[in-house]
Design an enzyme around this catalytic site. Sequence first.
Site, PDB file in Angstrom:
ATOM      1  N   ASP A 177       6.793  -3.349   4.316  1.00 23.25           N
ATOM      2  CA  ASP A 177       8.326  -3.080   3.896  1.00 23.25           C
ATOM      3  C   ASP A 177       8.517  -3.411   2.513  1.00 23.25           C
ATOM      4  OD1 ASP A 177       8.513  -1.748   6.554  1.00 23.25           O
ATOM      5  OD2 ASP A 177       8.662  -3.845   7.111  1.00 23.25           O
TER       6      ASP A 177
ATOM      7  N   HIS B  66      10.990  -4.769  11.940  1.00 24.52           N
ATOM      8  CA  HIS B  66      10.242  -3.504  11.353  1.00 24.52           C
ATOM      9  C   HIS B  66      10.695  -2.316  12.056  1.00 24.52           C
ATOM     10  CE1 HIS B  66       7.141  -1.550   9.496  1.00 24.52           C
ATOM     11  NE2 HIS B  66       6.713  -1.026  10.766  1.00 24.52           N
TER      12      HIS B  66
END
Length: 325
Positions: free
Chosen positions: A157, A185
Amino acid sequence: MTVKVTVTGAAGQIGYALLFRIASGQLLGAETPVSLSLLEITPALKAAEGTAMELDDCAFPLLQGIEITDDPNVAFDGASVALLVGARPRTAGMERGDLLSANGGIFGPQGRAINDHAADDVRVLVVGNPANTNALIARSHAPDVPADRFTAMTRLDHNRALSQLAAKLQVPVTEIKKLTIWGNHSPTMYPDLYHTEVGGKIAAEQVDGEWLRDTFIPTVAKRGAAIIEARGASSAASAANAAIDHVHTWVHGTPPGDWTSAAVVSDGSYGVPEGLISSFPVTSTGGHWEIVQGLAIDAFSRERIDLSVRELLDERDAVQALGLI
Ligand code: NAD
Ligand code: LMR
């Protein structure tokens, strides 16, 4: 000395993108010999053997040995790095509780095997989803391993956010410092540009608020789903790359004047309840992660962080109710 690296789900697509890079020295450096342990479920052992044959065929100078097993106690025996990639994906008709239970059945025993057999310096990175909560399950079965050795991956990410911002500002990614992914996440993650520096100035002040809110945040947060939609399979090479980055930074440290993002066990910093495995801005020194302290969190960021942390709390409560932690 040879370092044992265990990869679970070794015959899967991330495993295939990861193993060759570990064996070539990209995980631990060109001076560190490695031995690989490939953990798979029994039906996938043959495929893992095929991957091992290809590893042999690369004649990597650093690769000292390959072990293939379906027994976590064997796989983690003496492991200093454990990359927990294999997980139970959600399939049609599966309830959230079923998914968490199935993963509890994987990450509980793996945590126990790490506790009982891994090397004293073991470092664990959980990649398999739901990564933060799977890491929490593994950790709760490893009471003898220091809690800070259990981490989950938000580096993908982080890298996605770097790349989106670099494209927007038309700068190389190397000019971007101090970007942070907060939370889980999952699509609730919060990529924070309010402390990020580009050319010495705050990134959030160099982009318009509408782009930040309505384009940047959702693009980063939903990138995994966009890759699945485009490829017909979830991200593999970029996920493997992020796993390499995560462990490399953990072992070799963050550069001065910068930090990265990793999901680590919360010590209560920034109001994230102690014990949750949540993504923070982190530095690594001497092989240990430290959460960057003292950042001012504005109301917008607070709301986003709280939302993602709430989701982590819900996941924790669900696995607690199922008796998985
Ligand atoms: P995949 O289905 O190609 O491979 C998974 C492998 O795990 C399979 O070979 C399977 O046999 C194995 N496996 C299942 N249970 C196991 C067990 N108990 N022990 C050992 N191996 C086991 O999946 P993939 O594309 O390699 O992705 C793996 C995981 O990574 C998925 O959960 C995916 O959602 C996740 N992922 C996470 C991130 C992240 O940023 N954290 C990014 C991409 C993918
Ligand atoms: C990703 O971020 O690419 C993955 O976590 C997506 C997924 O569901 O495997």
